[in-house]
Design an enzyme around this catalytic site. Structure first.
Site, short mmCIF file in Angstrom:
data_model
loop_
_atom_site.label_atom_id
_atom_site.label_comp_id
_atom_site.label_asym_id
_atom_site.label_seq_id
_atom_site.Cartn_x
_atom_site.Cartn_y
_atom_site.Cartn_z
N LYS A 64 0.81 -1.21 0.00
CA LYS A 64 0.00 0.00 0.00
C LYS A 64 0.85 1.26 0.00
O LYS A 64 0.45 2.26 -0.59
CB LYS A 64 -0.95 0.00 1.20
CG LYS A 64 -0.20 0.21 2.46
CD LYS A 64 -1.03 0.52 3.64
CE LYS A 64 -0.03 0.78 4.75
NZ LYS A 64 -0.58 0.99 6.02
N THR A 65 2.00 1.22 0.65
CA THR A 65 2.84 2.42 0.66
C THR A 65 3.25 2.77 -0.75
O THR A 65 3.22 3.92 -1.19
CB THR A 65 4.09 2.20 1.53
OG1 THR A 65 3.69 1.68 2.77
CG2 THR A 65 4.81 3.51 1.75
N ASP A 252 -3.78 7.55 5.44
CA ASP A 252 -3.28 6.18 5.64
C ASP A 252 -3.79 5.66 6.99
O ASP A 252 -4.14 6.45 7.87
CB ASP A 252 -1.76 6.22 5.63
CG ASP A 252 -1.17 4.83 5.42
OD1 ASP A 252 -1.95 3.89 5.19
OD2 ASP A 252 0.06 4.69 5.49
N GLU A 253 -3.79 4.36 7.17
CA GLU A 253 -4.22 3.73 8.44
C GLU A 253 -5.59 4.27 8.87
O GLU A 253 -5.81 4.62 10.03
CB GLU A 253 -3.20 3.98 9.55
CG GLU A 253 -1.77 3.60 9.21
CD GLU A 253 -1.52 2.10 9.22
OE1 GLU A 253 -2.50 1.33 9.34
OE2 GLU A 253 -0.35 1.70 9.09
N GLN A 310 -6.45 -4.66 10.99
CA GLN A 310 -5.30 -4.13 11.71
C GLN A 310 -5.67 -2.97 12.62
O GLN A 310 -4.82 -2.18 13.01
CB GLN A 310 -4.22 -3.68 10.72
CG GLN A 310 -3.62 -4.84 9.95
CD GLN A 310 -2.48 -4.39 9.06
OE1 GLN A 310 -1.47 -3.89 9.53
NE2 GLN A 310 -2.65 -4.58 7.76
N ARG A 666 4.09 -8.98 10.35
CA ARG A 666 5.30 -8.17 10.18
C ARG A 666 6.43 -9.01 9.63
O ARG A 666 7.43 -8.49 9.16
CB ARG A 666 5.77 -7.54 11.50
CG ARG A 666 4.80 -6.64 12.22
CD ARG A 666 4.30 -5.53 11.40
NE ARG A 666 3.01 -5.89 10.84
CZ ARG A 666 2.43 -5.26 9.81
NH1 ARG A 666 3.05 -4.26 9.23
NH2 ARG A 666 1.26 -5.64 9.35
#
Length: 824
Positions: A64-65, A252-253, A310, A666
């Site tokens: 996504k980044t 984001d997030e 998340q 992660r």
DNA sequence: TGAGCATCTGTTTTT
DNA sequence: CAGATGCTCA
């Protein structure tokens, strides 16, 4: 300061309305082609789609980044937007910096003028700029949670509210929660049950707290967001300016946004009425090419990225509905789902999928990888927290030996308290590590003192900062004098600072009066250095700091102290001075207030240094958004993960599961799950059970080096003999039922407990082998590992490391200075 | 006023 | 266990 907008020929506003792939000139395709390189079809859509609202559901590790940065780059590259028309909100400053860098790399040119920052930083920037309208000084202070606690503590004491069960912690949690809902004391009072004395008291606490902050010209973290929303609501013309400026907003997030943040985004994405647009045009703020047929400016285009699996910040007010109801909020929104994972092996993903599928009430989503199954997940059941730490240390060394760099490994845990055991063992084992977050540099008392000096200079109204340093270093102003000043200020309706200047009127002893006056003039003198009118020029941050440190004697006091810890404190302050110099260099135009803002808003993950060759230790929360080749997820026990405290809260266990899921995802190549059967907590040793989440992972994915069953079986193998000593709980774990930690294994004397034996102190300070010299061939005895032979000694001075082959425990590395060893 | 000692209390995650 | 608080004494 700077213009809000590139005045010359702003690009078209079509971006937000018309879904285009190609610009009429056809230029886009050419330039965009490289921006789309290597993207899968969904990712491409996420980069190229144009419309008022776009939701990108991005599973962990789905790139996504990359998508976000390319999307920004393509907006600029295709001339759909100037950099200054883009507002990108990230979760941490580090993520913001990274995004900026990557956009610049993609564009190959400056992308100056883009706002890429966190919610908090953006809001501070807006509030300082609009301070007057917001009813604040541009130099307002930012209170962190400990400032809030101190303030509340005083209020609670003043109201005697502790008798009703109020503590700074619970009051601040409640206030924070309300502020995240955009409630204030008055709105809360309207709906509160005022026949309940506790409610009445809370309202009073909330009121006083609000008042104190306003008097001190200070905002807490929650205010930063809330006040910005209020500002926009109260001043449509101000809101209109920002709506006009930000044509593309990316968040984001998004799953971790709370109601206040959501409202902020809503405010920013509203259209501007034709009337307000005309007003701006009349003021010279060009709007012509942004207006639609009716003369209004359409709302900015909004892109949000997130993953409800998340969402781990509900305790901070994050509302998962912001993302799950996005399509309802923004009708016609386009939704893109990114499921392919480019980070982890399939085994890791299968475990993650299996775990998260136990959360009901979620859209099913399965991460998959094209890279094959990879290694199995490794499980380990330790006897104690120390044993677990030793396992981690050993595996880290083994991985390091086979080519994994330290910087590519990380150790995660649920609570900060778990670092103790880990650190102790890692130090001994000479594993280079770094705790990310935890007790941060700026939270150290001596740094907070130095900061308080700077704050007191920048914002004279800030009583909290002032009172902190009133008697630091000691200048004979005790609590009595402090309260005398306080009541004097109140009686005369002057500020605390002014009361200090007028100290002569208090009728205190000449000595005390002298110190107060001297202290007050010290601060006034320092403030004068910042006065733009000052003929000597405006001083920079480090000059101000050096001045107050010298004049107050804070640093010399520490240097001359005979307390050995003060030496370290002095060093910290020197480090702080160095930081202000760095700041001056990097921000030649930055003033004191800018520096203080930056310091207030640094997050745990911000100071992650990718270059450092060290293993990273951090909480699961801090780990969000990061990735490592090898991940050690420790403390996978009931009571810890899920944490005990979460049990009572609605949605608690589900959120803990997501936390576990975040941790698992992660890992790129290797994942280690470890737990301890007994864990020392608050000086007690408790028996722990394996986490329920472990059972949710299909058995064939995990290879247990020591399974919970093995560790339970009596006399089971004890590959790591760490439990052998340590005041008794070693052999005692078989006695289930817990609590009997005083069990002394038969045969051992009743532990005379040498004073250096107290384990949980950072070993480097307690144990010191001094000049012990070892060389290859020496035999040594280790408290935990028994006897062994030194094969090699490396390193210099205090960092000498012995490489030892133990007779029964295998090969280990030991930091000679601190390892519990003796030569035999 | 402040240093030193005894008691007690809390015990998640963070911008 | 650590940090905070409260007490006594110089």
């Amino acid at each position: 300061m700077t213009t809000l907008f590139d005045p010359d020929s702003p690009p078209t506003n079509q971006a937000s309305a018309v879904p285009i792939i190609l610009d009429s000139s056809g230029q886009l395709l050419g330039d965009d082609a490289s921006l789309l390189d290597g993207l899968n079809p969904q990712q491409r859509i996420a980069v190229e789609y144009r419309g008022p609202a776009l939701l990108i559901i991005a599973g962990a590790g789905s790139g996504k980044t990359s998508v976000l940065t390319r999307r920004v780059a393509s907006l600029i590259d295709s001339r759909e937007a100037w950099p200054s028309q883009i507002l990108a909100i990230t979760f941490t400053n580090k993520a913001a910096a990274e995004m900026r860098e990557r956009v610049q790399a993609l564009l190959g040119q400056g992308a100056n003028g883009m706002w890429i920052s966190t919610f908090h930083s953006s809001c501070v920037r807006i509030l300082r700029r609009e301070a007057e309208k917001a009813g604040l000084g541009a130099n307002f202070s930012i209170y962190d949670s400990s400032d809030t606690r101190v303030t509340l503590k005083r209020i609670i004491k003043g109201l005697d509210a502790d008798s009703l069960g109020f503590t700074p912690a619970n009051a601040s949690a409640k206030i924070s929660k309300l502020k995240n809902e955009l409630a204030d004391a008055d709105s809360y009072a309207r709906n509160a049950n005022m026949s309940d004395p506790q409610e009445v008291m809370f309202v009073e606490i909330f009121r006083q707290y609000t008042r104190r902050l306003r008097d001190a010209s200070a905002l807490d973290f929650d205010d930063l967001i809330g006040e910005t929303v209020y500002l926009f609501r109260a001043f449509p013309d101000v809101a209109a300016r920002y709506r006009r400026q930000f044509r593309h907003i990316l968040v984001d997030e998004y799953q971790d946004t709370n109601h206040a943040q959501y409202s902020l985004i809503r405010e920013l994405t509203r259209p501007v009425t034709a009337a307000l647009a005309e007003d701006m045009e009349a003021q010279g703020l060009h709007v012509r090419n942004l207006q639609d047929a009716t003369g209004a400016i359409p709302g900015a285009s909004l892109t949000v990225v997130g993953d409800s699996d998340q969402s781990i910040y509900a305790f901070r007010g994050a509302d998962i509905r912001n993302i799950s109801e996005f399509e309802r909020d923004f009708p016609g929104a386009k939704v893109v789902l990114l499921e392919q994972n480019y980070r982890s092996t399939q085994n890791i993903l299968s475990a993650a999928n299996a775990v998260i599928s136990h959360n009901f009430d979620r859209k099913d989503k399965k991460l998959w990888s094209a890279d094959g199954p990879g290694e199995k997940i490794v499980g380990y059941t330790a006897y104690s927290g120390h044993d677990e730490a030793q396992f981690v240390a050993d595996e880290i060394e083994a991985l390091h030996a086979t080519g994994t760099a330290y910087r590519d490994m990380a150790v995660f845990y649920r609570t900060n308290a778990q670092t103790r055991a880990l650190e102790e063992i890692l130090v001994r084992a000479a594993v280079p590590y770094r705790v990310v977050g935890g007790t941060k540099f700026y939270e150290r008392a001596e740094i907070k003192d130095a900061l308080a000096y700077l704050i007191a200079v920048a914002n004279p109204a800030d009583e909290l900062a002032l009172r902190r340093i009133l008697n630091t270093p000691k200048r004979g102003i005790g609590p009595t004098t402090e309260t005398a000043l306080l009541s004097f200020a109140e009686a005369n309706e002057i500020s605390y600072r002014q009361a200090m200047r007028d100290a002569t009127a208090l009728g205190l002893g000449p000595k005390v009066t002298g110190s107060i006056l001297q202290f007050a003039s010290l601060l006034d003198e320092a403030a004068l250095k910042l006065d733009p009118e000052n003929p000597a020029g405006v001083a920079n941050v480090s000059e101000v700091l050096t001045f107050v440190l010298e004049q107050s004697g804070l640093l010399t006091g520490l240097r001359n102290s005979r307390d050995p810890q003060d030496e370290a404190r002095a060093e910290n302050i020197e480090e702080f001075i160095a930081q202000t110099k760095d700041f001056n260099r990097e921000n030649p135009d930055g003033g004191l207030v800018d520096f203080l803002t930056q310091v207030s808003l640094v997050a745990a993950a911000d100071d992650l240094d990718d270059e450092s060759g060290t293993v990273s230790l951090m909480t699961l929360h801090t780990a969000k958004g990061l990735e490592y080749d090898a991940v050690f997820l420790t403390g996978v026990e009931e009571g810890l993960l899920p944490h005990q405290m979460s049990a009572g809260e609605p949605g608690g266990p589900a959120e803990e599961r997501r936390l576990f899921y975040v941790g698992i995802t992660r890992a790129k190549k290797r994942l280690y799950l470890s737990l301890a059967m007994t864990r020392a907590q608050f000086g007690d040793v408790n028996v722990a059970m394996p986490s329920r989440y472990l059972q949710e992972i299909p058995a064939e994915l995990i290879e247990w080096k020591q399974s919970p069953g093995m560790a339970n079986s009596r006399g089971g193998t004890q590959p790591r003999a760490l439990n052998a000593r340590r005041d008794g709980y070693g052999g005692g774990f078989n006695a289930r039922g817990g609590g009997n930690r005083t069990d002394i294994p038969p045969g051992l004397p009743p532990a005379p407990k040498p004073k250096t034996e107290w384990a949980n102190r950072i070993t480097a300070q307690v144990r010191d082998n001094g000049d012990l010299t070892l060389e290859a061939g020496d035999r040594i005895r280790h408290v935990d590992f028994g006897d062994g032979r030194v094969n090699q000694v490396t390193g210099e001075g205090t960092k000498r490391i012995a490489h030892v082959q133990f007779d029964t425990s295998g090969a280990k590395k030991l930091l000679i200075k601190v390892a519990p060893i003796e030569k035999i």
